[in-house]
Enzyme design. Structure first.
Site, PDB file in Angstrom:
ATOM      1  NE  ARG A 183     -52.902  78.589 -51.529  1.00  0.00           N
ATOM      2  CZ  ARG A 183     -53.273  77.453 -52.124  1.00  0.00           C
ATOM      3  NH1 ARG A 183     -53.825  76.488 -51.418  1.00  0.00           N
ATOM      4  NH2 ARG A 183     -53.083  77.292 -53.416  1.00  0.00           N
ATOM      5  CE  LYS A 240     -42.814  95.958 -39.610  1.00  0.00           C
ATOM      6  NZ  LYS A 240     -41.944  97.163 -39.560  1.00  0.00           N
ATOM      7  CD  GLU A 267     -33.860  97.078 -33.127  1.00  0.00           C
ATOM      8  OE1 GLU A 267     -34.577  98.081 -32.925  1.00  0.00           O
ATOM      9  OE2 GLU A 267     -33.668  96.588 -34.262  1.00  0.00           O
ATOM     10  CE  LYS A 302     -42.164  94.710 -32.799  1.00  0.00           C
ATOM     11  NZ  LYS A 302     -41.070  94.206 -33.601  1.00  0.00           N
ATOM     12  CD  GLU A 309     -43.897 100.065 -40.591  1.00  0.00           C
ATOM     13  OE1 GLU A 309     -43.429  99.113 -39.969  1.00  0.00           O
ATOM     14  OE2 GLU A 309     -43.242 100.760 -41.384  1.00  0.00           O
ATOM     15  NE  ARG A 338     -44.823  96.399 -36.691  1.00  0.00           N
ATOM     16  CZ  ARG A 338     -45.008  95.089 -36.615  1.00  0.00           C
ATOM     17  NH1 ARG A 338     -46.217  94.582 -36.749  1.00  0.00           N
ATOM     18  NH2 ARG A 338     -43.985  94.278 -36.407  1.00  0.00           N
ATOM     19  CG  ASN A 385     -39.093 100.623 -39.058  1.00  0.00           C
ATOM     20  OD1 ASN A 385     -38.436  99.662 -38.692  1.00  0.00           O
ATOM     21  ND2 ASN A 385     -40.162 100.513 -39.815  1.00  0.00           N
ATOM     22  CG  HIS A 437     -34.877 100.277 -37.881  1.00  0.00           C
ATOM     23  ND1 HIS A 437     -34.857 100.811 -36.605  1.00  0.00           N
ATOM     24  CD2 HIS A 437     -34.880  98.927 -37.712  1.00  0.00           C
ATOM     25  CE1 HIS A 437     -34.869  99.824 -35.720  1.00  0.00           C
ATOM     26  NE2 HIS A 437     -34.876  98.675 -36.364  1.00  0.00           N
ATOM     27  CG  HIS A 460     -33.034  98.885 -42.899  1.00  0.00           C
ATOM     28  ND1 HIS A 460     -34.391  98.881 -43.053  1.00  0.00           N
ATOM     29  CD2 HIS A 460     -32.791  98.108 -41.807  1.00  0.00           C
ATOM     30  CE1 HIS A 460     -34.957  98.131 -42.109  1.00  0.00           C
ATOM     31  NE2 HIS A 460     -33.997  97.668 -41.335  1.00  0.00           N
ATOM     32  CG  HIS A 479     -30.720  94.849 -37.516  1.00  0.00           C
ATOM     33  ND1 HIS A 479     -31.182  95.539 -38.622  1.00  0.00           N
ATOM     34  CD2 HIS A 479     -31.670  95.025 -36.545  1.00  0.00           C
ATOM     35  CE1 HIS A 479     -32.358  96.094 -38.330  1.00  0.00           C
ATOM     36  NE2 HIS A 479     -32.670  95.799 -37.081  1.00  0.00           N
TER      37      HIS A 479
HETATM   38  P1  NAD Z   1     -28.744  87.003 -35.636  1.00  0.00           P
HETATM   39  O1  NAD Z   1     -29.994  86.251 -35.789  1.00  0.00           O
HETATM   40  O2  NAD Z   1     -27.790  87.007 -36.780  1.00  0.00           O
HETATM   41  O3  NAD Z   1     -27.998  86.505 -34.320  1.00  0.00           O
HETATM   42  C1  NAD Z   1     -26.798  87.097 -33.980  1.00  0.00           C
HETATM   43  C2  NAD Z   1     -25.679  86.053 -33.800  1.00  0.00           C
HETATM   44  O4  NAD Z   1     -25.790  85.463 -32.507  1.00  0.00           O
HETATM   45  C3  NAD Z   1     -25.715  84.912 -34.786  1.00  0.00           C
HETATM   46  O5  NAD Z   1     -24.394  84.537 -35.109  1.00  0.00           O
HETATM   47  C4  NAD Z   1     -26.391  83.805 -33.997  1.00  0.00           C
HETATM   48  O6  NAD Z   1     -26.077  82.511 -34.460  1.00  0.00           O
HETATM   49  C5  NAD Z   1     -25.820  84.043 -32.623  1.00  0.00           C
HETATM   50  N1  NAD Z   1     -26.620  83.593 -31.505  1.00  0.00           N
HETATM   51  C6  NAD Z   1     -27.949  83.649 -31.370  1.00  0.00           C
HETATM   52  N2  NAD Z   1     -28.322  83.290 -30.144  1.00  0.00           N
HETATM   53  C7  NAD Z   1     -27.202  82.963 -29.487  1.00  0.00           C
HETATM   54  C8  NAD Z   1     -26.926  82.528 -28.165  1.00  0.00           C
HETATM   55  N3  NAD Z   1     -27.903  82.422 -27.258  1.00  0.00           N
HETATM   56  N4  NAD Z   1     -25.659  82.250 -27.839  1.00  0.00           N
HETATM   57  C9  NAD Z   1     -24.657  82.418 -28.739  1.00  0.00           C
HETATM   58  N5  NAD Z   1     -24.838  82.863 -29.977  1.00  0.00           N
HETATM   59  C10 NAD Z   1     -26.101  83.133 -30.351  1.00  0.00           C
HETATM   60  O7  NAD Z   1     -29.041  88.555 -35.325  1.00  0.00           O
HETATM   61  P2  NAD Z   1     -30.093  89.284 -34.389  1.00  0.00           P
HETATM   62  O8  NAD Z   1     -29.411  90.501 -33.930  1.00  0.00           O
HETATM   63  O9  NAD Z   1     -30.702  88.384 -33.409  1.00  0.00           O
HETATM   64  O10 NAD Z   1     -31.259  89.688 -35.408  1.00  0.00           O
HETATM   65  C11 NAD Z   1     -31.021  90.566 -36.470  1.00  0.00           C
HETATM   66  C12 NAD Z   1     -32.057  90.310 -37.536  1.00  0.00           C
HETATM   67  O11 NAD Z   1     -33.358  90.592 -37.011  1.00  0.00           O
HETATM   68  C13 NAD Z   1     -31.892  91.187 -38.754  1.00  0.00           C
HETATM   69  O12 NAD Z   1     -32.022  90.407 -39.909  1.00  0.00           O
HETATM   70  C14 NAD Z   1     -33.026  92.183 -38.653  1.00  0.00           C
HETATM   71  O13 NAD Z   1     -33.457  92.639 -39.904  1.00  0.00           O
HETATM   72  C15 NAD Z   1     -34.079  91.364 -37.967  1.00  0.00           C
HETATM   73  N6  NAD Z   1     -35.070  92.160 -37.239  1.00  0.00           N
HETATM   74  C16 NAD Z   1     -36.369  91.866 -37.468  1.00  0.00           C
HETATM   75  C17 NAD Z   1     -37.350  92.560 -36.773  1.00  0.00           C
HETATM   76  C18 NAD Z   1     -38.793  92.185 -36.959  1.00  0.00           C
HETATM   77  O14 NAD Z   1     -39.657  92.900 -36.472  1.00  0.00           O
HETATM   78  N7  NAD Z   1     -39.075  91.064 -37.595  1.00  0.00           N
HETATM   79  C19 NAD Z   1     -36.987  93.547 -35.855  1.00  0.00           C
HETATM   80  C20 NAD Z   1     -35.632  93.802 -35.637  1.00  0.00           C
HETATM   81  C21 NAD Z   1     -34.682  93.100 -36.341  1.00  0.00           C
HETATM   82  N1  GLY Z   2     -38.922  96.286 -35.754  1.00  0.00           N
HETATM   83  C1  GLY Z   2     -39.939  97.146 -36.241  1.00  0.00           C
HETATM   84  C2  GLY Z   2     -41.298  96.556 -36.266  1.00  0.00           C
HETATM   85  O1  GLY Z   2     -41.511  95.445 -35.840  1.00  0.00           O
HETATM   86  O2  GLY Z   2     -42.209  97.179 -36.737  1.00  0.00           O
END
Ligand code: NAD
Ligand code: GLY
Length: 373
Positions: free
Chosen positions: A129, A151, A193, A235, A245, A249, A253, A256, A260, A273
């Site tokens: 939890r 998030k 972003e 942010k 949100e 907030r 997006n 997005h 998406h 992404h």
């Molecule tokens: P990812 O986590 O897939 O990383 C991208 C690639 O880079 C992967 O292959 C990873 O292994 C590699 N990598 C990471 N760090 C590295 C480094 N320092 N050196 C070499 N390779 C490295 O993708 P991302 O773009 O970081 O994140 C995308 C995800 O984030 C999506 O799932 C998206 O929905 C999510 N997201 C969430 C929020 C939120 O608010 N929680 C906001 C934006 C995006």
């Molecule tokens: N990436 C959008 C949010 O965190 O709300």
């Protein structure tokens, strides 16, 4: 290009959630420094969650730093990629926590990009939890966006990030040095972003990004540190006013809703992404123009910047009807009515409904190869 001071390399951004407030540490030599983690809750166990790509690069340095504070350090290595942001992969984290009899004081460390961060955060929100967790983002995208604001989620085959929780980390550690190993395509995805914050909130930052794009794309650490800091400030300001949100907030997006749809329509991981968000921002800007909110010249300016960042500006041809179906499964939708983040005027955004026919026109226009800049 504005002259950047090397002092920008060490920055802290605070995020205010009352007694859940935390620090976003930005700089170099942070990940491997025991002092970075000195104020975290003490526990017997620390668990590093990483993946097959990032683990071999940074796991040992993090584990060595953490060993100053935690007697036991376990590591969970997940498969890499958006296609693995699933229940099955999430269960690997729970398996490891239970197999190692990790108690409710255990601290999880998300070492990787947004995929690892979102899954580790969700695991932390639900294991016993709720246990504390720390974000150690290693992609530009994760440093400027996903590691901040709480998030957490996994994907469902029918919709992106559909299963998750709001759960704040105890600390975010943005070590700019980790970006040196990031492939150029991933750096560009992160720039999507970064660019996002300009049209929705800060035109001066948009000017700065345009002036410093070459430095950012070439991995200049000072430029990257400033981009991370300014993005995190915006942010933090937004999410500290609207954590869950219920209003403001949603502007984060921008791009997005279209993005998406591209990600799930193409199959998770086909477009990154950030690539889908880049192209989605072009579509959302065109929709804003069609709604009479902004001038074509601003759409052109934004499209040019997105292209210059190495991101796609022409959408995949899924067909407008398929886009609309995919976009109805969106957390902003109400009763099947899609809502879009639009630019009201450059530097300011809001959420609006738009007629399906108009959205379909924007999609058709945005998926024609001759619309490329
Ligand atoms: P990812 O986590 O897939 O990383 C991208 C690639 O880079 C992967 O292959 C990873 O292994 C590699 N990598 C990471 N760090 C590295 C480094 N320092 N050196 C070499 N390779 C490295 O993708 P991302 O773009 O970081 O994140 C995308 C995800 O984030 C999506 O799932 C998206 O929905 C999510 N997201 C969430 C929020 C939120 O608010 N929680 C906001 C934006 C995006
Ligand atoms: N990436 C959008 C949010 O965190 O709300």
């Amino acid at each position: 290009m504005q002259t950047l001071s090397p002092e920008l390399l060490v920055q802290d951004v605070a995020i205010d959630f009352g007694d859940r407030s935390y620090r976003i540490a930005i700089g170099t030599s942070l990940l491997n420094n025991p002092d970075t983690y000195a104020d975290l809750p003490r526990a017997t166990c620390a668990v590093i969650v990483t993946n097959t790509t990032v683990g071999p690069l940074y796991r040992d340095a993090l584990a060595t730093a953490l060993s100053a504070h935690y007697p036991q350090i376990h590591t969970v290595v997940l498969p890499d990629g958006e296609a693995h942001k699933t229940w099955q992969t999430l269960n690997l984290i729970f398996d490891a926590l239970l197999e190692n009899t990790c108690d409710r004081h255990t601290v999880l460390f998300a070492l990787g990009g947004g995929v690892v961060g979102d899954m580790t955060g969700f695991a932390a929100a639900s294991y016993m939890r709720g246990v504390p967790f720390v974000q150690v983002p290693t992609t530009l995208l994760a440093q400027v966006d996903s590691s901040v604001g709480g998030k957490t989620a996994i994907n469902h085959p029918l919709g992106k990030n559909m299963i998750g929780a709001f759960y704040q980390p105890a600390l975010v550690v943005c070590d700019i040095a980790t970006l040196a190993s990031l492939p150029a395509r991933e750096l560009s995805a992160g720039l999507a972003e970064v660019i996002k914050y300009g049209p929705i909130n800060d035109l001066a930052f948009l000017d700065w990004i345009e002036g410093n794009l070459d430095a950012l794309r070439s991995g200049d650490r000072v430029a990257l540190a400033y981009a991370v800091k300014r993005s995190c400030e915006i942010k933090a300001w937004v999410v500290s006013q609207d954590e869950r949100e219920s209003g403001l907030r949603a502007i984060l997006n921008f791009g997005h809703t279209f993005g998406h749809a591209i990600e799930s329509g193409m199959g998770y991981g086909t477009w990154l992404h950030g690539e889908a968000v880049g192209c989605g921002m072009v579509m959302a800007a065109r929709l804003s123009e069609r709604l009479g909110l902004i001038e074509p010249s601003f759409v052109q300016r934004l499209t040019q910047l997105i292209a210059n960042a190495g991101l796609p500006t022409v959408g995949p041809q899924l067909g407008a009807a398929r886009y609309l179906d995919l976009m109805r499964i969106d957390k902003k939708s109400e009763g099947g009515q899609i809502k879009f983040v639009v630019i009201d005027q450059p530097g300011s955004a809001s959420v609006r409904k738009a007629p399906d026919a108009l959205v379909a026109e924007v999609i058709e226009q945005s998926c024609q190869p001759d619309t490329a800049v």
